[in-house]
Design an enzyme around this catalytic site. Sequence first.
Site, PDB file in Angstrom:
ATOM      1  N   HIS A  56     -31.869  52.605 -51.038  1.00 32.37           N
ATOM      2  CA  HIS A  56     -31.736  53.004 -52.631  1.00 32.37           C
ATOM      3  C   HIS A  56     -30.575  52.091 -52.877  1.00 32.37           C
ATOM      4  O   HIS A  56     -29.703  51.489 -52.917  1.00 32.37           O
ATOM      5  CB  HIS A  56     -31.111  54.001 -52.483  1.00 32.37           C
ATOM      6  N   HIS A  64     -18.682  53.379 -48.953  1.00 31.08           N
ATOM      7  CA  HIS A  64     -18.479  52.635 -49.679  1.00 31.08           C
ATOM      8  C   HIS A  64     -16.827  52.304 -50.005  1.00 31.08           C
ATOM      9  O   HIS A  64     -15.969  53.319 -50.064  1.00 31.08           O
ATOM     10  CB  HIS A  64     -18.907  52.006 -51.289  1.00 31.08           C
TER      11      HIS A  64
END
Length: 449
Positions: A302, A345
């Site tokens: 994605h 992240h």
Amino acid sequence: MNETAPITMIQSDGRATHPGYMPGWANDFETEALPGALPQGMNSPQKCDYGLYGEQLSGTAFTANPPERTWCYRIRPSVKHSARYTMLELPYWKSAPNVIEDVTSLGQYRWDPMPHSETPLTWLTGMRTMTTAGDVNTQVGMASHLYLVTESMKDAYFYSADSELLVVPQEGRLRFATELGIIDIEPKEIAIIPRGLVYRVEVLEGPARGFVCENYGQKFELPGRGPIGANCLANPRDFKAPVAAYEDREVPSTLTIKWCGQFHETRIGQSPLDVVAWHGNYAPYKYDLRNYCPVGAVLFDHPDPSIFTVLTAPSGQPGTANIDFVLFRERWMVAENTFRPPWYHKNIMSELMGNIYGEYDAKPQGFVPGGMSLHNMMLPHGPDREAFEKASNANLGPDKLDNTMSFMFETRFPQHLTEFAGKEAPLQDDYIDCWETLEKKFDGTPGKK
Ligand SMILES: [Fe+2]
């Protein structure tokens, strides 16, 4: 009433009441509440019709390209809505820089919804700053706020010389009666109130709770679409500017101004919402988030969450926004052989999130409607154990993420917690524990998944 009807209803007490809207983003609009009130073919006639005064409101320097300005034809010029100023204390509305010595902004934070208080609160007294970033005096950065509003402003008006306000309701309905017309908003809609525009906020249905991004910098604009092309994301036609609506109302009133982080009050004898006609491209807007058309991966993997940007406020460094306003809403997940929630992240950007309704896919528990979270500059974060295990072991057919709407105010600047956010707001002490049970799965065995 037809939503776009260019009609203003004036109540017997002189207040305009009817909202009506014109579609399009950054159009050069023109609208008049009385026939012939808008001069044609020129901006500054020797005498305006109805005895109105012509006045320009500039949102950019004159030589900006394109310039953003609106010509107003009003009952009194704005100087008549401005007398001597006195300082006003609004202790919960903070501006950057606001670094509190004993409040640590370094950390992953999450808050429960702030409950409503028994104390009546207006748009001004009910604003609770959560974070600040940058510097209001140099016009860079932002502040994020939570609002809790139970009372309408009565014969009281406000404008921010510091900032453009992006308003994201989560509960209740609000009316922004502005100089340029009336905007009503409710959850799943947003409003954008430009710097310098005078308005009053009324509660149509309360109590009202929501979020505000106060943008000190360059205005929000639609993001560049790149290879996506002309369609999807937020389409320009779905933004709506109000038709002209004026008030001819002579009662003792107050006007509060936010200027370089301070609040000042001036007393005037009439409503300053007296613009009978206007034309230009500097105006408030509303937008229905249900019109946002998300684009995503249709085979595997994605894209970065920037794919969900609704509006972006540039910083001067291309691609690195002062603020991105990002929306995570209902969508189909179809990617094959893919970990579908957001990946783990660590970013240069600082991410302030809020939940409007439903369940967010990376955090099934704890991030609830009305709640907020902050993942600051270069601090790691990602799915909790439950979300990781579920997504890693799911049978990957087409799956609809339904009943979900969260957003992010993302800025290139670190966000500093206010004293309120660190000490008064319902901070979840155990948020950091959501990653504690993530297991080490590696044992050196080839092919182990
Ligand atoms: Fe993130």
